[in-house]
Motif scaffolding. Structure first.
Motif, PDB file in Angstrom:
ATOM      1  N   ASP A 280      12.522  -3.399   5.421  1.00 56.75           N
ATOM      2  CA  ASP A 280      11.601  -4.594   5.806  1.00 56.75           C
ATOM      3  C   ASP A 280      10.212  -3.865   6.756  1.00 56.75           C
ATOM      4  O   ASP A 280       9.152  -4.355   6.534  1.00 56.75           O
ATOM      5  CB  ASP A 280      12.565  -5.718   6.785  1.00 56.75           C
ATOM      6  N   GLN A 281      10.788  -3.209   7.692  1.00 58.75           N
ATOM      7  CA  GLN A 281       9.594  -2.541   8.477  1.00 58.75           C
ATOM      8  C   GLN A 281       8.812  -1.866   7.440  1.00 58.75           C
ATOM      9  O   GLN A 281       7.418  -1.822   7.823  1.00 58.75           O
ATOM     10  CB  GLN A 281      10.252  -1.797   9.441  1.00 58.75           C
ATOM     11  N   ALA A 282       9.280  -0.925   6.748  1.00 57.70           N
ATOM     12  CA  ALA A 282       8.619  -0.178   5.818  1.00 57.70           C
ATOM     13  C   ALA A 282       7.580  -1.228   5.072  1.00 57.70           C
ATOM     14  O   ALA A 282       6.328  -0.854   4.933  1.00 57.70           O
ATOM     15  CB  ALA A 282       9.372   0.602   4.884  1.00 57.70           C
ATOM     16  N   ALA A 283       8.056  -2.177   4.659  1.00 58.49           N
ATOM     17  CA  ALA A 283       7.249  -3.348   3.876  1.00 58.49           C
ATOM     18  C   ALA A 283       6.118  -3.646   4.643  1.00 58.49           C
ATOM     19  O   ALA A 283       5.058  -3.958   4.160  1.00 58.49           O
ATOM     20  CB  ALA A 283       8.357  -4.365   3.049  1.00 58.49           C
ATOM     21  N   ARG A 284       6.471  -4.123   5.870  1.00 63.41           N
ATOM     22  CA  ARG A 284       5.513  -4.723   6.857  1.00 63.41           C
ATOM     23  C   ARG A 284       4.351  -3.693   7.000  1.00 63.41           C
ATOM     24  O   ARG A 284       3.357  -4.037   7.291  1.00 63.41           O
ATOM     25  CB  ARG A 284       6.193  -5.368   8.061  1.00 63.41           C
ATOM     26  N   PHE A 285       4.740  -2.406   7.143  1.00 67.74           N
ATOM     27  CA  PHE A 285       3.916  -1.450   7.699  1.00 67.74           C
ATOM     28  C   PHE A 285       2.826  -1.082   6.451  1.00 67.74           C
ATOM     29  O   PHE A 285       1.679  -0.960   6.503  1.00 67.74           O
ATOM     30  CB  PHE A 285       4.636   0.069   7.597  1.00 67.74           C
ATOM     31  N   LEU A 286       3.397  -1.334   5.134  1.00 70.82           N
ATOM     32  CA  LEU A 286       2.720  -1.104   3.967  1.00 70.82           C
ATOM     33  C   LEU A 286       1.533  -2.484   3.859  1.00 70.82           C
ATOM     34  O   LEU A 286       0.439  -2.136   3.482  1.00 70.82           O
ATOM     35  CB  LEU A 286       3.500  -1.180   2.747  1.00 70.82           C
ATOM     36  N   GLU A 287       2.088  -3.455   4.330  1.00 73.93           N
ATOM     37  CA  GLU A 287       1.236  -4.518   4.275  1.00 73.93           C
ATOM     38  C   GLU A 287       0.035  -4.229   5.532  1.00 73.93           C
ATOM     39  O   GLU A 287      -1.302  -4.677   5.029  1.00 73.93           O
ATOM     40  CB  GLU A 287       1.774  -5.999   4.554  1.00 73.93           C
ATOM     41  N   GLN A 288       0.478  -3.819   6.759  1.00 73.09           N
ATOM     42  CA  GLN A 288      -0.693  -3.478   7.640  1.00 73.09           C
ATOM     43  C   GLN A 288      -1.569  -2.562   7.053  1.00 73.09           C
ATOM     44  O   GLN A 288      -2.842  -2.488   7.250  1.00 73.09           O
ATOM     45  CB  GLN A 288       0.106  -2.949   8.768  1.00 73.09           C
ATOM     46  N   ALA A 289      -1.175  -1.455   6.174  1.00 69.16           N
ATOM     47  CA  ALA A 289      -2.047  -0.367   5.798  1.00 69.16           C
ATOM     48  C   ALA A 289      -2.684  -0.933   4.751  1.00 69.16           C
ATOM     49  O   ALA A 289      -3.821  -0.522   4.767  1.00 69.16           O
ATOM     50  CB  ALA A 289      -0.973   0.828   5.339  1.00 69.16           C
ATOM     51  N   ARG A 290      -2.397  -1.808   3.754  1.00 72.14           N
ATOM     52  CA  ARG A 290      -3.021  -2.441   2.893  1.00 72.14           C
ATOM     53  C   ARG A 290      -4.450  -3.153   3.598  1.00 72.14           C
ATOM     54  O   ARG A 290      -5.560  -3.229   3.204  1.00 72.14           O
ATOM     55  CB  ARG A 290      -2.416  -3.609   2.170  1.00 72.14           C
ATOM     56  N   ARG A 291      -4.294  -3.927   4.697  1.00 69.62           N
ATOM     57  CA  ARG A 291      -5.127  -4.480   5.467  1.00 69.62           C
ATOM     58  C   ARG A 291      -6.180  -3.423   6.136  1.00 69.62           C
ATOM     59  O   ARG A 291      -7.342  -3.803   6.254  1.00 69.62           O
ATOM     60  CB  ARG A 291      -4.533  -5.458   6.833  1.00 69.62           C
ATOM     61  N   LYS A 292      -5.557  -2.460   6.554  1.00 63.99           N
ATOM     62  CA  LYS A 292      -6.454  -1.457   7.136  1.00 63.99           C
ATOM     63  C   LYS A 292      -7.652  -0.909   5.994  1.00 63.99           C
ATOM     64  O   LYS A 292      -8.672  -1.023   6.446  1.00 63.99           O
ATOM     65  CB  LYS A 292      -5.574  -0.314   7.812  1.00 63.99           C
ATOM     66  N   GLU A 293      -6.737  -0.869   5.048  1.00 68.18           N
ATOM     67  CA  GLU A 293      -7.542  -0.178   3.756  1.00 68.18           C
ATOM     68  C   GLU A 293      -8.775  -1.267   3.490  1.00 68.18           C
ATOM     69  O   GLU A 293      -9.796  -0.895   3.352  1.00 68.18           O
ATOM     70  CB  GLU A 293      -6.722  -0.120   2.630  1.00 68.18           C
ATOM     71  N   ALA A 294      -8.338  -2.491   3.880  1.00 73.37           N
ATOM     72  CA  ALA A 294      -9.387  -3.639   3.530  1.00 73.37           C
ATOM     73  C   ALA A 294     -10.314  -3.676   4.820  1.00 73.37           C
ATOM     74  O   ALA A 294     -11.073  -4.683   4.608  1.00 73.37           O
ATOM     75  CB  ALA A 294      -8.678  -4.944   3.030  1.00 73.37           C
ATOM     76  N   GLY A 295     -10.367  -3.180   5.671  1.00 70.02           N
ATOM     77  CA  GLY A 295     -11.114  -3.122   6.509  1.00 70.02           C
ATOM     78  C   GLY A 295     -10.960  -3.629   7.959  1.00 70.02           C
ATOM     79  O   GLY A 295     -11.771  -3.895   8.932  1.00 70.02           O
ATOM     80  N   ASP A 296      -9.805  -4.046   8.037  1.00 71.04           N
ATOM     81  CA  ASP A 296      -8.862  -4.610   9.297  1.00 71.04           C
ATOM     82  C   ASP A 296      -9.000  -3.449  10.478  1.00 71.04           C
ATOM     83  O   ASP A 296      -7.975  -2.861  10.121  1.00 71.04           O
ATOM     84  CB  ASP A 296      -7.856  -5.325   9.082  1.00 71.04           C
ATOM     85  N   GLN A 297      -9.819  -3.050  11.409  1.00 74.12           N
ATOM     86  CA  GLN A 297      -9.657  -2.050  12.080  1.00 74.12           C
ATOM     87  C   GLN A 297      -8.596  -2.111  13.251  1.00 74.12           C
ATOM     88  O   GLN A 297      -8.112  -1.097  13.922  1.00 74.12           O
ATOM     89  CB  GLN A 297     -11.071  -1.834  12.920  1.00 74.12           C
ATOM     90  N   GLU A 298      -8.029  -3.124  13.431  1.00 73.91           N
ATOM     91  CA  GLU A 298      -6.808  -3.494  14.206  1.00 73.91           C
ATOM     92  C   GLU A 298      -5.336  -3.409  13.659  1.00 73.91           C
ATOM     93  O   GLU A 298      -4.584  -3.440  13.988  1.00 73.91           O
ATOM     94  CB  GLU A 298      -6.953  -4.782  15.007  1.00 73.91           C
ATOM     95  N   ALA A 299      -5.466  -3.272  12.239  1.00 72.21           N
ATOM     96  CA  ALA A 299      -4.357  -3.217  11.512  1.00 72.21           C
ATOM     97  C   ALA A 299      -3.562  -2.041  11.710  1.00 72.21           C
ATOM     98  O   ALA A 299      -4.155  -1.118  12.286  1.00 72.21           O
ATOM     99  CB  ALA A 299      -4.463  -3.410   9.966  1.00 72.21           C
ATOM    100  N   MET A 300      -2.127  -2.088  11.567  1.00 72.40           N
ATOM    101  CA  MET A 300      -1.272  -0.921  12.135  1.00 72.40           C
ATOM    102  C   MET A 300      -1.320   0.201  11.081  1.00 72.40           C
ATOM    103  O   MET A 300      -1.699   0.076   9.929  1.00 72.40           O
ATOM    104  CB  MET A 300      -0.031  -1.296  12.505  1.00 72.40           C
ATOM    105  N   TYR A 301      -0.998   1.514  11.475  1.00 74.89           N
ATOM    106  CA  TYR A 301      -1.011   2.478  10.510  1.00 74.89           C
ATOM    107  C   TYR A 301       0.524   2.496  10.226  1.00 74.89           C
ATOM    108  O   TYR A 301       1.464   2.016  10.776  1.00 74.89           O
ATOM    109  CB  TYR A 301      -1.098   4.040  11.533  1.00 74.89           C
ATOM    110  N   TYR A 302       0.915   2.998   8.808  1.00 74.96           N
ATOM    111  CA  TYR A 302       2.235   3.449   8.420  1.00 74.96           C
ATOM    112  C   TYR A 302       2.718   4.405   9.088  1.00 74.96           C
ATOM    113  O   TYR A 302       2.195   5.645   8.929  1.00 74.96           O
ATOM    114  CB  TYR A 302       2.185   3.472   6.865  1.00 74.96           C
ATOM    115  N   ASP A 303       3.754   4.373   9.911  1.00 78.91           N
ATOM    116  CA  ASP A 303       4.301   5.429  10.637  1.00 78.91           C
ATOM    117  C   ASP A 303       5.727   5.886  10.114  1.00 78.91           C
ATOM    118  O   ASP A 303       6.794   5.322  10.455  1.00 78.91           O
ATOM    119  CB  ASP A 303       4.566   4.858  12.064  1.00 78.91           C
ATOM    120  N   ALA A 304       5.516   6.876   9.225  1.00 79.09           N
ATOM    121  CA  ALA A 304       6.637   7.292   8.288  1.00 79.09           C
ATOM    122  C   ALA A 304       8.017   7.828   9.546  1.00 79.09           C
ATOM    123  O   ALA A 304       9.006   7.650   9.080  1.00 79.09           O
ATOM    124  CB  ALA A 304       6.295   8.404   7.231  1.00 79.09           C
TER     125      ALA A 304
END
Length: 490
Positions: free
Chosen positions: A420-444
């Motif tokens: 679940d955490q990996a999925a949520r990181f991916l969602e955050q990474a997608r938002r960062k990609e979309a320009g959300d500067q506050e979205a989280m990084y994917y932390d492997a």
RNA sequence: GGGUCGUUAGCUCAGCUGGUAGAGCAGCGGACUUUUAAUCCGUUGGUCGGCGGUUCGAAUCCGCCACGACCUACCA
């Protein structure tokens, strides 16, 4: 640097004379007493009783006031504990010494040995037998009665603020007591205090823009941490079942009366407990801090009374919005979007109902949360590190504490499901990609830690600066941070 | 980022509709042996935040800039 003015020039001349006499900046004077202790132990004695016992004392401190009256001089010294009056005279101190003393300046640091007596007006006073100038002050102090009023100077030259404004000293004493009280509770309950990296290759644990820096030898970018959360939870994986850290976070965002780029957070985590335990503990910690800091639980803040003694209220996030007269389905994205547009709040199409609901909460409800209130029922969408609620997976087991419309604490049952955490990181990474500067990084690496199994746990963070603001009636966060961030002097 | 207000002696502050800068404290000199923000007499000290403009003349009016405070926005 500014040019020396005449006052400084005169003091430099005095220093020159001291150097010539070989006695500038000595460090062989040892004081035995503190002003407050002398006042406490002898302040109540009568003039006659003091004359009989002839108590010897030696003190050192900064000369704050000076009242020369011919053959005798009264002066007020201030040390770290408080103030005490000294008396210098031709009779006891010597005429030559007294004459020199009269040319010492306010702000000079002075050492005095002698005996205690009481003046006719009943003030405990140290009658000097020996007096020494320990440190010459070249710059004049601010005005002795009005103190230092200029906010900018108070922040930029905090040492002056501390010298002349007793309230400023008290604020930082309260701050120290708050931190001590929090630490004491945690240690007593078997939490281990740790320090985790300030310099992080992947800044995580919060939604915020980080400061970026560079390590030369490794030739890699690093970020100043925005939160210690992911490291503390790695420690929970490692078997540190109760852990806390009190330290700085750095966020590269706006500066305001409630925001400083670096601020102090307490974060603590406990294995085998849930968010309700954390919520209760947060309430206990705030109360312990209040009691230790100011000795009472009803505090005045900016003209309002805030009661920390009675149980903090709890309110669902949607309920807080409805309380402000908003009707309808608060999970209806279209409805939320319409309301936000009506309020003039910008929002994007990439945000789901959870994000919009939170925005609406901030727009209409947050400012009404004056009395201590736990907001609960946070959407999962805006809580990427929190565990989903079993009975409603679109929500999380999370709370935030608001006092005087300020977010003071934030806690939740921890998300320990690595997938679940990996999925949520991916969602955050997608938002960062979309320009959300506050979205989280994917932390492997963090996902790898979770894959080793983190016990069920709960954690929370508490903003120390805002809590201290509340307990010291400070209108600005700059009043509770010794050296707040300001623009360079013009 | 936007708005409002502010910046005058080391400090705390006056300075009106434009006429060329003041007080208190601090400092310096003097008087004073129980003061308390000591008191009394005398006295030094200013690039009026900076740069332009208007004007015979600007601390004062106008513009720009710098810094600060507050509000607002951003900030979970």
């Amino acid at each position: 640097m500014e040019e020396d003015n005449r006052l400084i020039e005169e003091r430099r001349e005095k220093l020159k004379a001291l150097r010539a006499a070989g006695s500038a900046y000595p460090n062989d004077f040892r004081r035995r007493d503190l002003a407050s202790q002398l006042n406490a132990s002898h302040g109540e004695k009568t003039k006659a009783a003091l004359e009989q016992t002839a108590v010897a004392a030696s003190i050192a401190g900064r000369m704050m006031l000076k009242r020369p009256m011919g053959k005798v001089t009264f002066a007020t010294l201030q040390d770290g504990s408080g103030r005490i009056q000294i008396y210098v005279s031709n009779d006891l101190t010597g005429e030559r010494e007294h004459e020199e003393f009269k040319h010492w300046d306010l702000g000079d640091i002075v050492g005095v040995e002698g005996t205690l007596f009481k003046t006719n007006k009943g003030e405990l006073t140290l009658q000097a037998k020996k007096i020494r100038l320990l440190s010459k002050a070249l710059r004049p102090l601010p005005e002795k009665f009005h103190g230092l009023a200029d906010q900018e100077t108070r922040y930029r030259q905090r040492y002056l603020d501390l010298i002349v404004n007793p309230q400023a000293r008290e604020v930082f004493a309260v701050r120290s007591r708050v931190i001590h009280a929090l630490r004491e509770v945690l240690l007593k309950e078997s939490y281990l205090e740790v320090e985790t990296p300030m310099l992080q290759p992947i800044p995580g644990g919060a939604a915020a823009r980080p400061f970026k820096t560079h390590h030369n030898a490794l030739d890699m970018d690093l970020y100043l941490r925005i939160a210690p959360e992911l490291y503390l939870k790695r420690l929970v994986v490692g078997g540190v079942e109760r852990v806390f850290e009190i330290n700085r976070n750095f966020r590269n965002e706006g500066i305001s009366t409630r925001h400083n780029p670096e601020f102090t957070m307490l974060e603590w985590y406990c294995a085998y407990e849930d968010w309700k335990y954390m919520l209760d503990m947060t309430e206990r910690l705030v109360r312990a801090a209040g009691q230790a800091a100011v000795g009472k639980l009803v505090v005045g803040y900016q003209g309002r009374q805030i009661d920390l003694a009675k149980p903090f209220s709890r309110l669902g996030l949607p309920d807080a919005i409805r309380k402000q007269g908003v009707q309808g389905d608060l999970r209806d994205r279209g409805l939320l979007s319409k309301k936000l547009t009506g309020l003039g709040v910008e929002h994007g199409s990439g945000q789901g109902w959870g994000a919009l609901q939170l925005m609406l909460f901030e727009a209409v409800a947050e400012k009404h949360l004056v009395d201590p209130t736990f907001i609960v029922d946070f959407p999962a969408e805006v809580s990427p590190l929190a565990r989903r609620r079993d009975s409603d997976p679109q929500l999380t087991d999370r709370f935030e504490l608001f006092i005087d419309a300020k977010e003071i604490a934030n806690g939740f049952s921890e998300l320990n499901d690595p997938e679940d955490q990996a999925a949520r990181f991916l969602e955050q990474a997608r938002r960062k990609e979309a320009g959300d500067q506050e979205a989280m990084y994917y932390d492997a690496d963090y996902i790898r830690a979770l894959e080793h199994g983190m016990p069920p746990a709960a954690g929370a963070g508490l903003g120390i600066d805002r809590l201290v603001m509340l307990l010291t009636d400070a209108p600005s966060i700059r009043d509770v941070i010794l050296f707040p961030q300001l623009r360079p002097e013009g």
